[in-house]
Design a protein around this motif. Sequence first.
Motif, mmCIF file in Angstrom:
data_model
loop_
_atom_site.group_PDB
_atom_site.id
_atom_site.type_symbol
_atom_site.label_atom_id
_atom_site.label_comp_id
_atom_site.label_asym_id
_atom_site.label_seq_id
_atom_site.Cartn_x
_atom_site.Cartn_y
_atom_site.Cartn_z
ATOM 1 N N ASP A 58 0.912 -1.382 0.047
ATOM 2 C CA ASP A 58 0.100 -0.097 0.008
ATOM 3 C C ASP A 58 0.925 1.297 0.168
ATOM 4 N N LYS A 59 1.967 1.152 0.778
ATOM 5 C CA LYS A 59 2.790 2.341 0.762
ATOM 6 C C LYS A 59 3.724 2.490 -0.377
ATOM 7 N N PHE A 60 4.150 1.297 -1.114
ATOM 8 C CA PHE A 60 5.381 1.569 -2.072
ATOM 9 C C PHE A 60 4.675 1.001 -3.395
ATOM 10 N N ARG A 61 3.694 0.378 -3.581
ATOM 11 C CA ARG A 61 3.168 -0.302 -4.827
ATOM 12 C C ARG A 61 4.166 -1.207 -5.434
ATOM 13 N N ALA A 62 4.844 -2.183 -4.163
ATOM 14 C CA ALA A 62 5.726 -3.281 -4.668
ATOM 15 C C ALA A 62 5.922 -4.092 -3.403
ATOM 16 N N LEU A 63 6.157 -5.319 -3.755
ATOM 17 C CA LEU A 63 6.381 -6.500 -2.748
ATOM 18 C C LEU A 63 7.643 -6.294 -2.036
ATOM 19 N N PRO A 64 7.505 -6.223 -0.803
ATOM 20 C CA PRO A 64 8.713 -6.255 0.195
ATOM 21 C C PRO A 64 9.824 -7.720 -0.239
ATOM 22 N N GLY A 65 11.023 -7.121 -0.411
ATOM 23 C CA GLY A 65 11.998 -8.192 -0.999
ATOM 24 C C GLY A 65 12.093 -8.025 -2.416
ATOM 25 N N ALA A 72 15.633 3.610 -3.288
ATOM 26 C CA ALA A 72 15.195 4.971 -3.402
ATOM 27 C C ALA A 72 13.812 4.955 -2.321
ATOM 28 N N HIS A 73 13.415 3.836 -2.128
ATOM 29 C CA HIS A 73 12.328 4.005 -1.279
ATOM 30 C C HIS A 73 12.676 3.858 0.327
ATOM 31 N N LEU A 74 13.704 3.134 0.460
ATOM 32 C CA LEU A 74 14.157 2.808 1.978
ATOM 33 C C LEU A 74 15.657 3.480 2.498
ATOM 34 N N CYS A 75 16.230 3.737 1.699
ATOM 35 C CA CYS A 75 17.539 4.146 2.137
ATOM 36 C C CYS A 75 17.789 5.683 2.437
ATOM 37 N N PRO A 76 18.187 6.126 3.215
ATOM 38 C CA PRO A 76 18.511 7.496 3.496
ATOM 39 C C PRO A 76 19.254 8.307 2.206
ATOM 40 N N SER A 77 18.811 9.547 1.848
ATOM 41 C CA SER A 77 19.336 10.288 1.006
ATOM 42 C C SER A 77 20.944 10.102 0.820
ATOM 43 N N GLY A 78 21.539 9.715 -0.233
ATOM 44 C CA GLY A 78 22.956 9.369 -0.390
ATOM 45 C C GLY A 78 23.493 8.030 -0.128
ATOM 46 N N VAL A 79 22.740 7.511 0.641
ATOM 47 C CA VAL A 79 22.813 6.114 0.933
ATOM 48 C C VAL A 79 22.393 5.033 -0.349
ATOM 49 N N THR A 80 23.187 4.171 -0.786
ATOM 50 C CA THR A 80 22.718 3.023 -1.704
ATOM 51 C C THR A 80 22.978 1.744 -1.545
#
Length: 216
Positions: A58-65, A72-80
């Motif tokens: 519901d939050k990201f329109r994607a399946l976790p994993g 892009a959805h989960l990492c802080p800015s500048g962290v990859t």
Amino acid sequence: MRSHQHGFTLVEIAVVLVIVGLLLGGVLKGQELIDSAKVKNLAQDFRTTPMLLYAYQDKFRALPGDDRRAVAHLCPSGVTDCTTAGNGDGVLGGRWDDDSGSEAANFWQQVRLANLASGPTDTSDAGYIPRNAAGGRIGIQRGGSGAPLGLGGSHVLCSASISGKLVRQLDQSLDDGDPAGGAMRAGTTADDGALTVISATNPLVDANSHTVCLTL
């Protein structure tokens, strides 16, 4: 001088037997309460995990994993490198009992990074893999072809190291009471890690540990 030997009277013996009976009854009742609490906790795992999956979708329109935009959805800015993106094909790759490296294993990391669940996000952490009330591991994978215990559906959630006695109660609580069939099934683990579903030739044993899987 004659010595007299005194034995227990019937009343004394009866009192002792009553006390022993009360103690045994208390022990058995206490064990029932402990088992009931474990079953409730085990059942809660099967209820909570689908909520994590749906909340992430519901939050990201994607399946976790499987989320191809997980960085892009989960990492802080500048962290990859806080997580590994999936291929975005809509299914969880890997097995429910993978420790790391697969989409199924990354499921837990991504729902935690999304603040939907608590727990370590470092896959090398000893506490990364979630555990049930019996100490067994919990995992999720795709259903259908290759799924454990022949279960279909989109996803299958498995929980290991559950005694046969608790399996019966758990199945009655969440399914049809038959560990050999239905949406919830129990199995035994072979040397190669494969699960064999409960049957007449592979019976459920109350004192043995079994793995229980549920179609989500």
